[in-house]
Design a protein around this motif. Structure first.
Motif, PDB file in Angstrom:
ATOM      1  N   UNK A  52     -23.525 124.803  31.768  1.00 23.86           N
ATOM      2  CA  UNK A  52     -24.150 126.128  31.798  1.00 23.86           C
ATOM      3  C   UNK A  52     -23.058 127.188  31.691  1.00 23.86           C
ATOM      4  N   UNK A  53     -22.990 127.874  30.545  1.00 24.50           N
ATOM      5  CA  UNK A  53     -21.943 128.875  30.301  1.00 24.50           C
ATOM      6  C   UNK A  53     -20.845 128.248  29.452  1.00 24.50           C
ATOM      7  N   UNK A  54     -20.846 128.584  28.170  1.00 30.25           N
ATOM      8  CA  UNK A  54     -19.925 127.921  27.231  1.00 30.25           C
ATOM      9  C   UNK A  54     -18.680 128.773  27.009  1.00 30.25           C
ATOM     10  N   UNK A  55     -17.903 128.940  28.071  1.00 33.58           N
ATOM     11  CA  UNK A  55     -16.670 129.731  27.975  1.00 33.58           C
ATOM     12  C   UNK A  55     -15.453 128.849  27.849  1.00 33.58           C
ATOM     13  N   UNK A  56     -14.322 129.388  28.289  1.00 33.22           N
ATOM     14  CA  UNK A  56     -13.040 128.711  28.131  1.00 33.22           C
ATOM     15  C   UNK A  56     -12.984 127.350  28.802  1.00 33.22           C
ATOM     16  N   UNK A  57     -13.451 127.250  30.026  1.00 33.11           N
ATOM     17  CA  UNK A  57     -13.316 125.990  30.751  1.00 33.11           C
ATOM     18  C   UNK A  57     -14.303 124.939  30.225  1.00 33.11           C
ATOM     19  N   UNK A  58     -15.547 125.370  29.968  1.00 37.50           N
ATOM     20  CA  UNK A  58     -16.546 124.428  29.443  1.00 37.50           C
ATOM     21  C   UNK A  58     -16.094 123.899  28.073  1.00 37.50           C
ATOM     22  N   UNK A  59     -15.649 124.807  27.218  1.00 39.62           N
ATOM     23  CA  UNK A  59     -15.295 124.412  25.852  1.00 39.62           C
ATOM     24  C   UNK A  59     -13.920 123.768  25.756  1.00 39.62           C
ATOM     25  N   UNK A  60     -12.978 124.267  26.545  1.00 42.17           N
ATOM     26  CA  UNK A  60     -11.598 123.794  26.444  1.00 42.17           C
ATOM     27  C   UNK A  60     -11.341 122.509  27.209  1.00 42.17           C
ATOM     28  N   UNK A  61     -12.002 122.333  28.345  1.00 37.89           N
ATOM     29  CA  UNK A  61     -11.711 121.166  29.180  1.00 37.89           C
ATOM     30  C   UNK A  61     -12.918 120.244  29.394  1.00 37.89           C
ATOM     31  N   UNK A  62     -14.051 120.801  29.847  1.00 37.60           N
ATOM     32  CA  UNK A  62     -15.137 119.919  30.289  1.00 37.60           C
ATOM     33  C   UNK A  62     -15.785 119.146  29.140  1.00 37.60           C
ATOM     34  N   UNK A  64     -14.564 118.365  26.098  1.00 35.99           N
ATOM     35  CA  UNK A  64     -13.682 117.278  25.623  1.00 35.99           C
ATOM     36  C   UNK A  64     -13.574 116.134  26.635  1.00 35.99           C
ATOM     37  N   UNK A  65     -13.512 116.460  27.929  1.00 38.72           N
ATOM     38  CA  UNK A  65     -13.409 115.397  28.941  1.00 38.72           C
ATOM     39  C   UNK A  65     -14.652 114.516  28.924  1.00 38.72           C
ATOM     40  N   UNK A  72     -20.983 109.543  32.740  1.00 32.09           N
ATOM     41  CA  UNK A  72     -21.776 110.714  32.371  1.00 32.09           C
ATOM     42  C   UNK A  72     -21.396 111.135  30.953  1.00 32.09           C
ATOM     43  N   UNK A  73     -22.258 111.924  30.331  1.00 38.84           N
ATOM     44  CA  UNK A  73     -21.974 112.381  28.967  1.00 38.84           C
ATOM     45  C   UNK A  73     -22.568 113.769  28.780  1.00 38.84           C
ATOM     46  N   UNK A  74     -22.120 114.431  27.726  1.00 41.42           N
ATOM     47  CA  UNK A  74     -22.602 115.779  27.446  1.00 41.42           C
ATOM     48  C   UNK A  74     -23.956 115.684  26.752  1.00 41.42           C
ATOM     49  N   UNK A  75     -25.015 115.986  27.529  1.00 46.55           N
ATOM     50  CA  UNK A  75     -26.374 115.834  26.992  1.00 46.55           C
ATOM     51  C   UNK A  75     -26.945 117.160  26.518  1.00 46.55           C
ATOM     52  N   UNK A  90     -22.853 120.734  16.372  1.00 50.25           N
ATOM     53  CA  UNK A  90     -22.198 119.885  15.378  1.00 50.25           C
ATOM     54  C   UNK A  90     -21.108 119.036  16.024  1.00 50.25           C
ATOM     55  N   UNK A  91     -20.288 119.686  16.839  1.00 52.15           N
ATOM     56  CA  UNK A  91     -19.145 118.971  17.419  1.00 52.15           C
ATOM     57  C   UNK A  91     -19.581 117.864  18.370  1.00 52.15           C
ATOM     58  N   UNK A  92     -20.656 118.147  19.139  1.00 63.17           N
ATOM     59  CA  UNK A  92     -21.021 117.195  20.196  1.00 63.17           C
ATOM     60  C   UNK A  92     -22.379 116.535  19.979  1.00 63.17           C
ATOM     61  N   UNK A  93     -22.961 116.752  18.800  1.00 66.47           N
ATOM     62  CA  UNK A  93     -24.188 116.047  18.469  1.00 66.47           C
ATOM     63  C   UNK A  93     -25.284 116.277  19.522  1.00 66.47           C
TER      64      UNK A  93
END
Ligand code: NDP
Length: 374
Positions: A52-62, A64-65, A72-75, A90-93
């Motif tokens: 929730x909230x696609x900023x620096x930490x979500x996009x840069x770290x979480x 990709x992790x 768990x996976x990015x759903x 596109x990047x995370x399907x």
């Protein structure tokens, strides 16, 4: 000489941090493997996370992790910025049915793909979106600081209990080997009693218009953002919670930039055994350390709080732990505890404790008085 890290201890720490479990829980985890298997009915046996909230930490770290996690996976995603959606999709399907905005966020309750909501919004929004996440019947991971007031923390914890779902705080360093070693050395008194302890975290903050410099969104300055790591380090290395605090605001050398929040501050916690624990946080100085002086020598991390390349040393020489993907370990550890319905090692109660400590530091800073922490 290399620090005395035996293979077995390294393996122990690795397993411990991998699982995100305390020692008895780790043992229980082995015994309970069958239960875990039975509970795994999700995609590839993984719990689905919505950021929730696609900023620096979500996009840069979480995000990709979440490509490296086992449990768990990015759903899904929740964003207020439609223009971010195509690149994330596109990047995370990510399927359209798992993409939400802040208005239709509550309807996530009808989406069985999402098991865990991960709040990565500006600090002042953590409480509302956590409570709404529980109302939607999901587990919640909330970024630090948990909230801006203890009253909001209480609401979040009550919402978690009412929903019967887990609340964890994004304290990634509880899953990181160097910091786990500081906890072990301090709390097991490997070098005797700690006589002095200090923690400092600071960097030179950029964009003067960002939310981190706005009081209503951030709740304060470097204390909320960076000082919280020092508060954590001072508590987990000593195994104690402070009973009183004094604090001093640093000078504002760039008053235009720091109109609403402190530029820097120092504080002194008094621990129950009389030990003084010094903290320092700044948005205009570079520092990154956690250092304990004990009866038989000093042990420290510097840098202590980065995502990687942490360095530690003890009286016996440098620490020799691998640098791991902290966010992947953290989310796997938390997801596993949720799957197994076991207590989180970074629960809402810990977030609440820290919010109380931060609030007390600010009170001490504002009044110039020693504040008792009850
Ligand atoms: P960013 O500013 O990079 O991102 C925050 C996102 O929140 C925005 O991109 C936006 O996403 C959304 N948002 C919704 N409303 C607002 C608003 N009014 N102003 C600004 N953003 C808004 O912040 P970070 O990702 O760096 O930090 C987010 C949280 O994560 C903070 O609580 C921070 O403390 C924590 N954090 C934790 C770290 C850790 O190591 N544990 C490291 C970094 C941050 P959208 O456009 O998708 O709506």
């Amino acid at each position: 000489m290399e620090h005395n890290t035996t293979k077995s201890r390294r393996a122990f720490l690795y397993q411990l941090s991998m699982a995100g479990l305390s020692i008895p829980l780790a043992a229980a985890a082995l015994a309970d493997e069958q239960t875990l298997q039975n509970m795994r009915q999700k995609k590839d046996g993984k719990l689905g996370i919505a950021l929730v909230g696609l900023g620096g930490y979500a996009g840069g770290q979480l995000a990709p992790a979440l490509q490296q996690t086992e449990h768990c996976y990015l759903a899904g995603i929740v964003t207020g910025t439609p223009s971010k959606i195509p690149a994330w999709k596109e990047k995370y399907n990510i399927p359209d049915k798992n993409i939400y905005n802040y208005d239709n966020y509550d309807s996530i309750k009808d989406n069985p793909d999402i098991d865990i909501i991960y709040i990565v919004l500006p600090n002042s929004m953590h409480a509302e979106y956590t409570v709404r996440g529980f109302a939607a019947g999901k587990h919640v991971i909330c970024e630090k600081p948990m909230a801006l007031t203890v009253a909001d923390c209480d609401k979040m914890i009550a919402a978690s209990k009412k929903a019967g779902k887990h609340l964890s705080i994004g304290y990634r360093l509880h899953f990181e080997p160097h910091n786990l070693e500081m906890m072990r050395l301090g709390t097991k008194k490997v070098y005797g009693d700690i006589k002095k302890i200090a923690a400092g975290f600071g960097f030179v903050i950029g964009d003067p218009t960002q939310w981190r410099l706005k009081k209503d969104l951030a709740g304060g300055g470097p204390m909320q953002d960076l000082g919280i790591y020092c508060v954590q380090g001072l508590c987990y290395t000593t195994g104690m919670v402070p009973i009183s605090v004094t604090a001093q605001e640093g000078p504002k050398t760039i008053p235009d930039k720091f109109k609403e929040v402190e530029q820097s501050l120092k504080w002194q916690f008094e621990m129950p055994n009389g030990l003084m624990a010094d903290g320092h946080a700044s948005y205009n100085d570079n520092m990154n350390y956690l250092r304990a002086d004990a009866e038989k020598g000093s042990f420290e991390l510097s840098p202590a709080y980065n995502y990687g390349r942490l360095k530690g040393k003890t009286p016996e020489g440098p620490m020799n732990f691998e640098n791991i993907n902290q966010q992947a370990r953290q989310m796997d550890g938390i997801a596993l505890s949720m799957m197994k319905n076991q207590p989180s090692i970074v629960p809402g109660e810990m977030g609440r404790r820290d919010v109380k400590l931060i609030t007390s530091v600010y009170e001490a800073m504002a009044t110039g008085k020693k504040i008792k922490i009850s």
